[in-house]
Design a protein around this motif. Structure first.
Motif: not given
Length: 457
Positions: A26, A30, A380, A385, A387, A446
């Motif tokens: 994750q 980012e 999530s 994909q 949040e 995301r």
């Protein structure tokens, strides 16, 4: 201890197991620089072959390896090994040797934290996450909302998110989201649509297609009405059977009142554990039995229960037990998964209502902490994909004192709900002003998380 939003790109993670890989995945998505440390060469090889990260083979309590991993210029050090002791010691070493690095440890044993959580300043560790407590809280919330995995409850609000799947013959097929609101006769915001594997933030003119999953946010009462309108009845289970007197089962029972516990049965084959649970929770019915015995479900009249939750330390047994419970007439079932997250995807094919992944609940808790001081909850969706953040507006926020129509979020996110400082629930419109102390739900893709965090932190 004060914490801020992520400022550096580098995150060092000790432990390349399920939790470490899940968190790394994750963070990498980012655009964070992730370094994984593990003393198992196979785990390191797997990590660097699957993820765009750096892998260090070695022990997290070796100062030379911590230096090699670049802890000196890291924003955070997160210890997620299966050893409480290693997690504690490594975080203590980082805290003492590398000033300014936030340290986070996953700790299961209450012997270190006590029932009230981390003692302030213990070994200089900033934050502790208890995976058992996180899983138990998730289960409690699912029970409270009627055992729907597609309904999400937020920590500090009466707002809920409901994921509505559009069937081939749905009455909402082919109409706009604006018309859908009229049909449902409810006040809600569409936070996102999951379509053909992709997630996007829609407009009121977006046309609904078959196999869409629509994420809508509404007040709790409105969600109940929506569930009824689409043919689902939201009903909390009264009688619950817990299979496996595990630590998570104990944490779950601790969160319940004696009145609720009086409607619960716990099944376990270990006589010592059964005695322990009987003494600790005198209200519950404790059954010493092997759940794999052919006649146990009928003998103990488990079909009279509304919900069965399989919480043993064996993933396969949990999945089989939860699936079989539905086949013999128990209305709802849930299964705990600790080792193999593939069972989460298989759940719908096995008629299990909810599969609880300790990996996912722990990773969500870690991410929530890393997001910043004013993030009170985070969820999530759709394999990470999308949040959903719950931000508390403070005086330094760019959004504070502004109307939603004045906020230029560049179509990267949507404010899906608002709870005022006084506790009033508001379904947002462009004329709503965000004030200090308000809590807002923000849905973001995301790839927009950095932008949204900077906007609301």
């Amino acid at each position: 201890m004060e914490r801020s939003c992520l400022t550096s790109k580098k995150i060092v993670i000790l432990g390349a197991g399920r939790r470490g890989l899940g968190l790394a995945k994750q963070l990498i998505e980012e655009h964070r620089d992730v370094v994984l440390i593990d003393n198992n060469p196979e785990r390191i090889d797997l990590a660097i072959s699957k993820l765009d990260c750096m892998g260090i083979l070695g022990n997290g309590t070796d100062l030379a390896k911590l230096n090699e991993a670049g802890c000196a210029d890291a924003e955070s050090f997160i210890a997620v090994t299966d050893s409480d002791e290693i997690n504690l010691v490594s975080c203590g070493m980082v805290s003492g040797s590398f000033k300014g690095v936030k340290t986070v440890a996953t700790i299961r044993g209450l012997i270190y934290t006590g029932t009230e959580g981390l003692t302030e300043g213990l070994l200089g560790i900033d934050h502790i996450v208890n995976p058992n407590a996180e899983a138990a809280q998730y289960i409690y919330n699912i029970i409270d909302q009627g055992v729907y995995s597609d309904v999400i409850k937020f920590n500090n609000s009466n707002l809920m998110l409901y994921n509505l799947y559009i069937e081939q013959f749905s009455p909402y097929l082919g109409i706009s989201l604006m018309d859908m609101r009229t049909k449902l006769k409810a006040d809600f915001i569409i936070a996102a649509i999951h379509r053909k594997g992709k997630v996007f933030v829609p407009s009121g003119n977006t046309i609904i297609e078959a196999k869409d999953t629509i994420s809508l946010v509404a007040e709790t009462a409105e969600v109940s009405d929506i569930l009824k309108a689409v043919g689902k009845i939201q009903k909390k289970p009264r009688k619950i059977a817990l299979v496996g007197a595990s630590k998570i089962a104990r944490a779950l029972l601790n969160s319940m009142t004696p009145a609720v516990r009086s409607k619960i049965a716990v099944i376990d084959q270990n006589p010592a554990i059964c005695t322990l649970f009987s003494d600790r929770f005198p209200e519950i019915l404790v059954i010493k039995a092997d759940i794999t015995d052919e006649d146990i479900m009928q003998t103990e009249q488990l079909t009279n229960y509304d919900l069965l939750i399989a919480l043993t330390d064996n993933d396969e047994l949990n999945v089989i037990t939860a699936s079989y419970a539905k086949r013999i007439g128990i209305s709802k079932s849930m299964a705990l998964v600790k080792q193999n997250n593939n069972y989460v995807r298989l759940a719908s094919y096995l008629d299990i209502d909810v599969v609880i992944s300790t990996t996912d609940t722990t990773v969500d808790s870690l991410l929530r902490y890393l997001r910043g001081t004013n993030v009170t909850s985070l969820h999530s969706l759709f394999n990470g994909q999308l949040e959903i953040f719950e931000f508390t507006i403070n005086s330094t926020n760019k959004a504070c004192g502004k109307k939603l129509s004045e906020l230029n979020m560049r179509k990267k996110a949507i404010v899906a709900g608002l709870t005022t400082k006084k506790g009033e629930i508001v379904i947002p419109t462009g004329n709503i002003t965000l004030n200090e102390g308000d809590r807002v739900l923000v849905a973001a893709n995301r790839n927009s998380i950095d932008f949204i965090q900077n906007f609301f932190n």
